[in-house]
Motif scaffolding. Structure first.
Motif, PDB file in Angstrom:
ATOM      1  N   UNK A 190       0.700  -1.126   0.008  1.00 48.67           N
ATOM      2  CA  UNK A 190      -0.073  -0.147  -0.019  1.00 48.67           C
ATOM      3  C   UNK A 190       0.837   1.451  -0.190  1.00 48.67           C
ATOM      4  N   UNK A 191       2.235   1.133  -0.168  1.00 44.44           N
ATOM      5  CA  UNK A 191       3.021   2.205  -0.453  1.00 44.44           C
ATOM      6  C   UNK A 191       3.418   2.764   0.947  1.00 44.44           C
ATOM      7  N   UNK A 192       4.045   3.881   1.120  1.00 48.39           N
ATOM      8  CA  UNK A 192       4.679   4.286   2.564  1.00 48.39           C
ATOM      9  C   UNK A 192       4.789   5.761   2.713  1.00 48.39           C
ATOM     10  N   UNK A 193       4.557   6.053   3.770  1.00 50.14           N
ATOM     11  CA  UNK A 193       4.556   7.369   4.180  1.00 50.14           C
ATOM     12  C   UNK A 193       5.855   8.293   3.704  1.00 50.14           C
ATOM     13  N   UNK A 194       6.793   7.443   3.710  1.00 44.42           N
ATOM     14  CA  UNK A 194       8.364   8.183   3.471  1.00 44.42           C
ATOM     15  C   UNK A 194       8.588   8.430   2.124  1.00 44.42           C
ATOM     16  N   UNK A 195       7.755   8.086   0.932  1.00 44.49           N
ATOM     17  CA  UNK A 195       7.833   8.398  -0.285  1.00 44.49           C
ATOM     18  C   UNK A 195       6.924   9.515  -0.908  1.00 44.49           C
ATOM     19  N   UNK A 196       7.334  10.275  -1.944  1.00 41.75           N
ATOM     20  CA  UNK A 196       6.406  10.804  -2.792  1.00 41.75           C
ATOM     21  C   UNK A 196       6.616  10.570  -4.448  1.00 41.75           C
ATOM     22  N   UNK A 197       5.671  10.742  -5.301  1.00 42.36           N
ATOM     23  CA  UNK A 197       5.671  10.308  -6.430  1.00 42.36           C
ATOM     24  C   UNK A 197       5.507  11.722  -7.353  1.00 42.36           C
ATOM     25  N   UNK A 198       5.936  11.705  -8.583  1.00 41.14           N
ATOM     26  CA  UNK A 198       5.532  13.008  -9.320  1.00 41.14           C
ATOM     27  C   UNK A 198       4.241  12.429 -10.105  1.00 41.14           C
ATOM     28  N   UNK A 199       3.293  13.163 -10.374  1.00 36.73           N
ATOM     29  CA  UNK A 199       2.023  12.844 -10.904  1.00 36.73           C
ATOM     30  C   UNK A 199       2.283  12.612 -12.387  1.00 36.73           C
ATOM     31  N   UNK A 200       3.377  13.375 -12.752  1.00 33.07           N
ATOM     32  CA  UNK A 200       3.242  13.274 -14.324  1.00 33.07           C
ATOM     33  C   UNK A 200       4.270  11.949 -14.902  1.00 33.07           C
ATOM     34  N   UNK A 201       5.335  11.978 -14.258  1.00 34.71           N
ATOM     35  CA  UNK A 201       6.053  10.681 -14.821  1.00 34.71           C
ATOM     36  C   UNK A 201       6.473   9.797 -13.856  1.00 34.71           C
ATOM     37  N   UNK A 202       5.776   9.793 -12.501  1.00 27.60           N
ATOM     38  CA  UNK A 202       5.805   8.605 -11.465  1.00 27.60           C
ATOM     39  C   UNK A 202       7.111   8.606 -10.973  1.00 27.60           C
ATOM     40  N   UNK A 203       8.058   9.458 -11.341  1.00 25.68           N
ATOM     41  CA  UNK A 203       9.436   9.313 -10.623  1.00 25.68           C
ATOM     42  C   UNK A 203       9.010   9.343  -9.309  1.00 25.68           C
ATOM     43  N   UNK A 204       9.762   8.443  -8.253  1.00 25.18           N
ATOM     44  CA  UNK A 204       9.743   8.227  -6.824  1.00 25.18           C
ATOM     45  C   UNK A 204      10.657   9.056  -6.124  1.00 25.18           C
ATOM     46  N   UNK A 205      10.497   9.602  -5.212  1.00 27.45           N
ATOM     47  CA  UNK A 205      11.448  10.316  -4.239  1.00 27.45           C
ATOM     48  C   UNK A 205      11.134  10.039  -2.700  1.00 27.45           C
ATOM     49  N   UNK A 206      12.218   9.669  -1.968  1.00 30.41           N
ATOM     50  CA  UNK A 206      12.071   9.683  -0.614  1.00 30.41           C
ATOM     51  C   UNK A 206      11.895  10.983   0.189  1.00 30.41           C
ATOM     52  N   UNK A 207      10.774  11.171   0.803  1.00 30.89           N
ATOM     53  CA  UNK A 207      10.418  12.360   1.089  1.00 30.89           C
ATOM     54  C   UNK A 207       9.809  12.241   2.654  1.00 30.89           C
ATOM     55  N   UNK A 208      10.398  13.235   3.545  1.00 31.92           N
ATOM     56  CA  UNK A 208      10.081  13.266   4.676  1.00 31.92           C
ATOM     57  C   UNK A 208       9.415  14.560   5.357  1.00 31.92           C
ATOM     58  N   UNK A 209       9.139  15.525   4.313  1.00 36.50           N
ATOM     59  CA  UNK A 209       8.542  16.797   4.382  1.00 36.50           C
ATOM     60  C   UNK A 209       7.228  16.783   5.100  1.00 36.50           C
ATOM     61  N   UNK A 210       7.016  17.667   6.000  1.00 37.47           N
ATOM     62  CA  UNK A 210       5.593  17.875   6.052  1.00 37.47           C
ATOM     63  C   UNK A 210       5.245  19.362   5.539  1.00 37.47           C
ATOM     64  N   UNK A 211       4.466  19.437   4.690  1.00 32.94           N
ATOM     65  CA  UNK A 211       4.208  20.505   3.894  1.00 32.94           C
ATOM     66  C   UNK A 211       3.218  21.509   4.501  1.00 32.94           C
ATOM     67  N   UNK A 212       2.486  20.814   5.451  1.00 33.91           N
ATOM     68  CA  UNK A 212       1.474  21.729   6.185  1.00 33.91           C
ATOM     69  C   UNK A 212       1.476  21.208   7.706  1.00 33.91           C
ATOM     70  N   UNK A 213       1.356  22.461   8.626  1.00 35.03           N
ATOM     71  CA  UNK A 213       1.680  22.064   9.960  1.00 35.03           C
ATOM     72  C   UNK A 213       0.049  21.483  10.591  1.00 35.03           C
ATOM     73  N   UNK A 214       0.268  21.438  12.056  1.00 31.80           N
ATOM     74  CA  UNK A 214      -0.917  20.719  12.692  1.00 31.80           C
ATOM     75  C   UNK A 214      -2.167  21.663  12.489  1.00 31.80           C
ATOM     76  N   UNK A 215      -1.796  22.917  12.315  1.00 32.05           N
ATOM     77  CA  UNK A 215      -3.038  24.186  12.126  1.00 32.05           C
ATOM     78  C   UNK A 215      -3.499  24.125  10.752  1.00 32.05           C
ATOM     79  N   UNK A 216      -2.906  23.281   9.906  1.00 28.19           N
ATOM     80  CA  UNK A 216      -3.258  23.079   8.380  1.00 28.19           C
ATOM     81  C   UNK A 216      -2.580  24.364   7.559  1.00 28.19           C
ATOM     82  N   UNK A 217      -1.505  24.909   8.221  1.00 28.15           N
ATOM     83  CA  UNK A 217      -0.952  26.117   7.288  1.00 28.15           C
ATOM     84  C   UNK A 217       0.019  25.562   6.645  1.00 28.15           C
TER      85      UNK A 217
END
Ligand code: OAD
Length: 269
Positions: free
Chosen positions: A117-144
């Motif tokens: 089912x995949x993993x939280x620690x990767x992201x993928x390009x919606x265009x070419x499907x390239x996979x990245x190891x990613x541990x960024x949180x792009x929004x905080x707990x306040x949804x900002x």
């Protein structure tokens, strides 16, 4: 070390991580953190509202980073290593996206591992499907919009395509460095094809032991793996708090906490 079996497949679900403090699925009334599953875990939901989806997964990354692998994850990681040393083929298939198996492996090789089912620690390009190891949180707990690192999501030095903070669109959605198109979590959403199923089926049809741990047997294809292995002649074992939807597919049932039953069971194989 001598083992009774020649080829073993383990399958894990949310129950193995429950004692680490990760919530299981079936006790949430179809809602995940107060969101409808179809809003945050489907391709249609992402198309409708990618910001909502990234808010949800940013929070899950931060939460996953705060919990630790438990005795069951560690016992399995150690067992995989010992089995490999003894030339016993072993495969661990997980439905969990929480990264706790990967973290229990540490620097040990984990090529015998499929996160269907995949993993939280990767992201993928919606265009070419390239996979990245990613541990960024792009929004905080306040949804900002935020630039937070989910620090403990991985520590494995051999990971590739590590993502430094990517550019983001005006809504705060990360853009892929390859195509400048939207990045999405590398999670298998409802209606999408799980990862590595052909490989899993191939291993299931030739294993002599199949062990299911902490999964309710509700979601296919994983819910059907025990029946596939049993039909192919494997001994099938379920380790779970309670009987599961697919109980009939198992020869042996061990009811109890994963942190107790898993290390005990692994000592006996
Ligand atoms: P579930 O939440 O459906 O089931 C967890 C199982 O673990 C239940 O049968 C519990 O009784 C058992 N359990 C809970 N705590 C336990 C403990 N401490 N020790 C042993 N067993 C325990 O989770 P999954 O079966 O993993 O899909 O759910 C399968 C999939 O459904 C998930 O991967 C997810 C979900 O929708 C996707 O995200 C695509």
């Amino acid at each position: 070390m001598e083992f009774r079996y020649k080829k073993i497949v383990f399958l894990t679900g949310a129950g193995i991580s429950a004692e680490s403090g990760v919530r299981t699925f079936r006790d949430t009334d179809g809602l995940w953190e107060n969101h409808r599953v179809e809003d945050v875990a489907s391709p249609q939901g992402f198309k409708r509202n990618p910001a909502l989806v990234w808010k949800f997964y940013s929070l899950r990354r931060l939460q996953a980073s705060e919990v630790q692998p438990n005795k069951a994850h560690v016992a399995l990681a150690d067992a995989l290593h010992s089995l490999e040393q003894a030339s016993v083929r072993a495969l661990l298939i997980t439905q969990n996206v929480d990264t706790l198996h990967e973290r229990a492996f540490g620097a040990l090789p984990n090529k015998n591992f499929i996160d269907i089912h995949g993993t939280l620690s990767r992201s993928r390009c919606t265009k070419c499907n390239k996979i990245f190891s990613d541990r960024w949180a792009y929004f905080n707990e306040e949804q900002q919009p935020a630039e937070r690192h989910a620090d403990h999501l991985w520590s494995n030095p051999s990971l590739t395509n590590l993502l430094s903070m990517p550019r983001r669109n005006p809504q705060g959605i990360p853009l892929s460095p390859c195509c400048s198109d939207l990045l999405r979590p590398d999670i298998v959403w409802f209606g999408e094809r799980p990862h590595g199923v052909e490989n899993a089926i191939e291993q299931l049809t030739s294993c002599d032991l199949f062990v299911s741990i902490g999964t309710s047997g509700n979601v296919y294809p994983a819910a059907g793996f025990a029946a596939v292995a049993r039909k192919a002649g494997a001994h099938t074992v379920s380790i779970n708090l309670e009987p599961t939807e697919n109980s009939a597919a198992f020869h042996e049932h061990l009811h109890g906490l994963a942190t107790e039953k898993v290390p005990d069971f692994l000592k006996k194989i």
